[in-house]
Design a protein around this motif. Structure first.
Motif, PDB file in Angstrom:
ATOM      1  N   GLN A  56       0.813  -1.215   0.000  1.00  0.00           N
ATOM      2  CA  GLN A  56       0.000   0.000   0.000  1.00  0.00           C
ATOM      3  C   GLN A  56       0.851   1.272   0.000  1.00  0.00           C
ATOM      4  OE1 GLN A  56       0.603  -1.994   2.420  1.00  0.00           O
ATOM      5  NE2 GLN A  56       1.084  -0.760   4.218  1.00  0.00           N
ATOM      6  N   LYS A  57       2.160   1.129   0.240  1.00  0.00           N
ATOM      7  CA  LYS A  57       3.016   2.316   0.242  1.00  0.00           C
ATOM      8  C   LYS A  57       3.789   2.476  -1.061  1.00  0.00           C
ATOM      9  CE  LYS A  57       4.229   1.283   4.824  1.00  0.00           C
ATOM     10  NZ  LYS A  57       5.370   1.162   5.721  1.00  0.00           N
ATOM     11  N   LEU A  58       3.640   1.520  -1.971  1.00  0.00           N
ATOM     12  CA  LEU A  58       4.275   1.666  -3.282  1.00  0.00           C
ATOM     13  C   LEU A  58       3.349   2.439  -4.214  1.00  0.00           C
ATOM     14  CD1 LEU A  58       6.006  -0.647  -2.061  1.00  0.00           C
ATOM     15  CD2 LEU A  58       6.131  -1.627  -4.360  1.00  0.00           C
ATOM     16  N   SER A  59       3.936   3.113  -5.188  1.00  0.00           N
ATOM     17  CA  SER A  59       3.095   3.706  -6.222  1.00  0.00           C
ATOM     18  C   SER A  59       2.685   2.587  -7.173  1.00  0.00           C
ATOM     19  CB  SER A  59       3.868   4.786  -6.977  1.00  0.00           C
ATOM     20  OG  SER A  59       4.800   4.181  -7.855  1.00  0.00           O
ATOM     21  N   ASP A  60       1.660   2.848  -7.973  1.00  0.00           N
ATOM     22  CA  ASP A  60       1.200   1.815  -8.903  1.00  0.00           C
ATOM     23  C   ASP A  60       2.317   1.405  -9.852  1.00  0.00           C
ATOM     24  OD1 ASP A  60      -1.408   2.016  -7.789  1.00  0.00           O
ATOM     25  OD2 ASP A  60      -1.675   3.845  -8.948  1.00  0.00           O
ATOM     26  N   THR A  61       3.088   2.379 -10.284  1.00  0.00           N
ATOM     27  CA  THR A  61       4.184   2.084 -11.202  1.00  0.00           C
ATOM     28  C   THR A  61       5.218   1.200 -10.513  1.00  0.00           C
ATOM     29  OG1 THR A  61       3.835   4.342 -12.002  1.00  0.00           O
ATOM     30  CG2 THR A  61       5.792   3.176 -12.803  1.00  0.00           C
ATOM     31  N   ARG A 282       9.365   1.647   4.857  1.00  0.00           N
ATOM     32  CA  ARG A 282       8.959   2.932   4.291  1.00  0.00           C
ATOM     33  C   ARG A 282       8.078   3.727   5.240  1.00  0.00           C
ATOM     34  NH1 ARG A 282       7.390   3.326  -2.135  1.00  0.00           N
ATOM     35  NH2 ARG A 282       9.562   3.489  -2.802  1.00  0.00           N
ATOM     36  N   ALA A 283       8.205   5.046   5.196  1.00  0.00           N
ATOM     37  CA  ALA A 283       7.378   5.925   6.036  1.00  0.00           C
ATOM     38  C   ALA A 283       5.944   5.935   5.513  1.00  0.00           C
ATOM     39  CB  ALA A 283       7.936   7.355   6.000  1.00  0.00           C
ATOM     40  N   PRO A 284       4.934   6.031   6.367  1.00  0.00           N
ATOM     41  CA  PRO A 284       5.103   5.984   7.821  1.00  0.00           C
ATOM     42  C   PRO A 284       5.265   4.542   8.270  1.00  0.00           C
ATOM     43  CG  PRO A 284       2.776   6.227   7.276  1.00  0.00           C
ATOM     44  CD  PRO A 284       3.523   6.184   5.972  1.00  0.00           C
TER      45      PRO A 284
ATOM     46  N   ASP B  60      -1.894   6.345  -9.363  1.00  0.00           N
ATOM     47  CA  ASP B  60      -1.077   7.513  -9.027  1.00  0.00           C
ATOM     48  C   ASP B  60      -0.879   8.409 -10.245  1.00  0.00           C
ATOM     49  OD1 ASP B  60      -0.730   6.482  -6.412  1.00  0.00           O
ATOM     50  OD2 ASP B  60       0.749   5.101  -7.212  1.00  0.00           O
ATOM     51  N   GLY B  88       1.330   5.811   1.883  1.00  0.00           N
ATOM     52  CA  GLY B  88       2.780   5.955   1.862  1.00  0.00           C
ATOM     53  C   GLY B  88       3.175   7.421   1.792  1.00  0.00           C
ATOM     54  N   THR B  89       4.076   7.825   2.645  1.00  0.00           N
ATOM     55  CA  THR B  89       4.484   9.228   2.712  1.00  0.00           C
ATOM     56  C   THR B  89       5.111   9.694   1.399  1.00  0.00           C
ATOM     57  OG1 THR B  89       4.851   9.017   5.084  1.00  0.00           O
ATOM     58  CG2 THR B  89       5.929  10.867   3.985  1.00  0.00           C
ATOM     59  N   ASP B  90       5.916   8.854   0.784  1.00  0.00           N
ATOM     60  CA  ASP B  90       6.571   9.256  -0.464  1.00  0.00           C
ATOM     61  C   ASP B  90       5.549   9.654  -1.523  1.00  0.00           C
ATOM     62  OD1 ASP B  90       9.029   8.757   0.609  1.00  0.00           O
ATOM     63  OD2 ASP B  90       9.227   6.753  -0.243  1.00  0.00           O
ATOM     64  N   ASN B  91       4.506   8.828  -1.652  1.00  0.00           N
ATOM     65  CA  ASN B  91       3.499   9.129  -2.658  1.00  0.00           C
ATOM     66  C   ASN B  91       2.771  10.419  -2.343  1.00  0.00           C
ATOM     67  OD1 ASN B  91       3.947   6.643  -4.098  1.00  0.00           O
ATOM     68  ND2 ASN B  91       2.909   5.609  -2.421  1.00  0.00           N
ATOM     69  N   ARG B  94       5.123  13.285  -3.174  1.00  0.00           N
ATOM     70  CA  ARG B  94       5.282  13.421  -4.620  1.00  0.00           C
ATOM     71  C   ARG B  94       4.084  14.123  -5.253  1.00  0.00           C
ATOM     72  NH1 ARG B  94       5.244   8.243  -6.193  1.00  0.00           N
ATOM     73  NH2 ARG B  94       7.256   7.954  -5.147  1.00  0.00           N
TER      74      ARG B  94
END
Lengths: 319, 319, 319, 319
Positions: A56-61, A282-284, B60, B88-91, B94
């Protein structure tokens, strides 16, 4: 290319972590080493992009890239299942197709958050199976503690009757030993077509689950060799020996089974064992502090001592 | 380019739907018409990619494209706030940067699901503000019914003290009138620096919220002109007249305020009013059946009749 | 003695508050006045010891005494339903029997907190109906927002098939208009034996619910005469007139429908109307502050003005 | 009469089950045998009417009687803490006073369901402490998994500062090792006055909790002698030996730690060990079926074998 998952899939499908650098980027070289680590421990399959894979913290790409890369590195040596759960059906279907084209053995889906009754869960999956088509084998993830969604056994069995590509049940209701057994009896090849049942929840009740009819485990644990040997021994008719081995690791199984911080612990052990370069979550996400580290040191030392003692008593019990 | 959102932002920031074609693709021409519809009704700003914007069902890539396109179509006529909440914080970071570079006036963030105490919410936002930097104005979305996360007033006020770029509070705790007033008193420019407070929850308690110190609404309703006029009349000192107008629409406000199906109702009204071409909600999502449609017909007819009668009694009250 | 509740029960079963003195004791004289107040407004029945009756804050002894006293004061003029939900089955059964012996018309039961699937809810009620025997008519309270328990329509219909003494469905799922209609169609006397359907949720969607087949309301609202007349007008074929009346009160219906503080508001209105002597809510419970009181003043004044205006336009519309 | 609980209370306060006959009545003779069983295993105290004591299924009268009877049977040999949590403050206070008059050493209170923020929890307890007065020592039960209520460490510490009669923290947040340690450091007698910290959650992490500063356990487990010896060995400086013993029982600790069915398992073991006459759990409650029994047989046999082997290796390690 290995077969797709199916009614007779068994053994240990390890839930893979997703390795990150300290900066939070996907750590591709660690994917390489992690794949070899898991395969070197004898797992029957790997499941990626599960909840403990921080999907759930990854982007779709990133998810699509990660799935393709991981599957390529495994290179057909064992089946790879891809977690595709998503709030939007389109995204779920898209990732499923990408994964299958890349050589995945099947997809894992948990019911979307917010579904409240058996009928709603069944409707959700009916729409999903229609979109996925008949050729993508599906593992149903039953994890109410994580999703907030519950399904009763009769409703699940109805889904088995209605959707031939539903071939696997990832059991992680808790407590759920009776439910597991009811699903097993309902899908034993006689009462109804057989499906594979693999168990999650960090393996906390694995010996009990095998006795009740599970075909193995689909879970993460930083010592996959234990899960593998427990299943092998059990299926070779040596249930007590299997459980002895399991009990040796139980303090750590329980230690990893702390929702949230457990993932940081698992990654730290994997790092220490050389499987990945960084234990970063990965955060959070949780980070281990000095006390957590000291505690883990003690628990790992105790495990090593116990394994050494067991090896001395009956050579062969330690991996 | 309009100003960024700030402590004195007020009026109606309409929560925009995301228009889809019947096939579930983003309907770009409908974005054009929708923008003109909203602006034509006199809104002070627009918020996109909120929960009612089905943000969680977009990929995304789609989210970024949608934000850029929407902001371009608005073309600086009013500020556009972009919902950026993500597991996810990164997303999250971004999308925030993409949006700001495209001309957004600020971002809206709800605390991530799973946070359980004031301290955890504050820690989460402390990490976030560090990543976002000082130049991105943030609207805190307080929506426990949707997120499962609660924050107390003192903890929120501490966040205001600690993070200068926290400039807006989207109030949608329920019930929450007292909380709104406590935040208002705590951030009135004297006790502490002022922040803007806009109200959500479909506007169900808008007149009460204005009396308690809200600066306006940040919510969706298929008749934005009502929200706009209620705020205008209220701030012009005509509170009772404002509430009369509000009460005329209340049956429909309440009708849209059915979690889940309410979004399908809202989109259907917007379709009937010519704002978008299709009322489609992305899967998994509700669809209106024949009974729902008949019910909506009755409610809209009743509204029209009521508005006509009011116009006859005192010309000018209807939009 | 009035008939027990049954498949043809209809109209307004007002959910009674439990009056307390400022010290938190049961205020028996106020029970007397409250009974006369409700009956004077023309209700068809009364339901006591519901969630809005603070049942969970009474001791078991108080509950039994309150039920007996209340039923005696009503004296058979209308049926009295008693809420008996309890974490322990024995206590539930005991109160049910006490209430029926005292002359209750039936009992209301919500599924116990913690039940997670259709099967679990059905098993729970199967055990319950066995304990209650065939002679106690039961109203099933479907209130997921309060109990956390959900049941699907097919599962409920199965319960209707299995338990003849299940005669009434208190609808308060939210949103739940479609569910209500499905239960209605499933229990219309043709598809299956008829059951009575009364609606809760403070009456917020009462006109819509009547159109969809409800037999009336089982809810609390400090102006019961509105609920009564809306139902009467509707069943007399004057649906639009009924809804006009409803809409006049909607601002207050909505205002009372704030979970928690709403009960304090309702009791304060009842106090002002002379129904009870004190608006006290038992601890832990909400108290109105100065702002809440001022807000309520405004809303009540606005209602009076609106009713007066309506009375002038068409004499007879105001109670 | 033993001392009341206080900042230096330590050791094992066993959470007592409530024995019932097969018909569901309180089994008074089994209370006698159970008291002797617990005391014979060396516990430092007993806590009755906790959640695992099925308190919520007793009537108020039964609760009071049970508390008085139990305390009388213990007869001052160890302190008895009484769980008094209740939805209504009056009932909570009444049971507290009854228990203290009967000789209880203190009361245990969990925050009422529905409290959502630190401020709400603190307000709830402020009102409670006022009602209870300064002479009733209180143990705060922090069990979010069961109550749905969370409190942060700073908010709890504030409560310690404000309420001198708050003397004990029952830690059972999960995961919660870090929280336990933060409370310990905050209440160590230097940073702030000392409070006692005892751990729940079935003891699943007891060795870790002792390392992090717990004073012992307040939990149920059908082999209290293990909890007792683990604490004794640990406080005698033999931490590794303590953990060896703990690990021997861990498979059963984990087995009892299945919410719901775990209580039936615990009662069945207590029955087999002669502590109570019937394993009955009050309705609605779980019952063990043939598979559950066979599974428990295996686990208990394995424990006996392991204890025998350990005794042979190092006489004295088994109880």
């Amino acid at each position: 290319m290995p077969d797709k998952i199916g009614p007779n899939s068994r053994g240990v499908y390890i839930i893979s972590v997703t390795p990150f650098t300290d900066d939070g980027d996907v750590d591709w070289p660690s994917v390489d080493s992690l794949v070899e680590f898991y395969l070197g421990k004898g797992v029957s399959g790997v499941t990626i992009l599960g909840m403990m894979g921080e999907a759930q913290k990854l982007s779709d790409t990133e998810s699509a890239e990660f799935a393709k890369y991981f599957i390529e590195r495994v290179g057909g040596r064992v089946p790879v299942v891809v977690g595709v759960s998503h709030a939007g059906t389109d995204n779920l279907v898209r990732l499923s197709k990408t994964a299958m084209e890349a050589g995945a053995a099947g997809v894992m889906v948990a019911p979307a958050a917010g579904l409240r009754t058996d009928v709603q869960v069944r409707d959700y999956f009916a729409a999903l199976f229609k979109r996925l088509g008949p050729d993508i084998p599906v593992c149903f993830q039953d994890y109410p503690l994580g999703t907030g969604v519950n399904i009763s056994v009769p409703a699940f069995l109805q889904m088995v009757d209605e959707h031939p590509s539903l071939v696997m049940f990832k059991h992680e209701d808790w407590p759920g030993l009776r439910k597991l057994q009811q699903v097993r009896r309902g899908c034993d090849g006689t009462a109804r077509r057989r499906i594979s049942i693999l168990c999650g929840n960090g393996g906390l009740y694995l010996p009990q689950e095998l006795h009740r009819g599970a075909d193995g485990a689909m879970t993460g644990f930083a010592y996959p060799e234990m899960l593998v040997q427990v299943c092998e021994k059990f299926f070779a008719g040596r249930a007590d020996e299997a459980e002895d081995m399991f009990d040796s690791y139980l303090p750590l199984v329980r230690h990893e089974q702390q929702i949230g911080v457990g993932l940081a612990i698992r990654k730290e052990i994997l790092r220490r064992r050389g499987a990945i370069a960084s234990a970063a979550v990965r955060a959070p996400g949780p980070r281990l502090d000095r006390d957590d580290i000291a505690e883990l040191d003690r628990l790992m030392e105790r495990l090593e001592r116990r394994l050494a003692a067991a090896a001395k008593r009956s050579p062969g019990i330690a991996a």
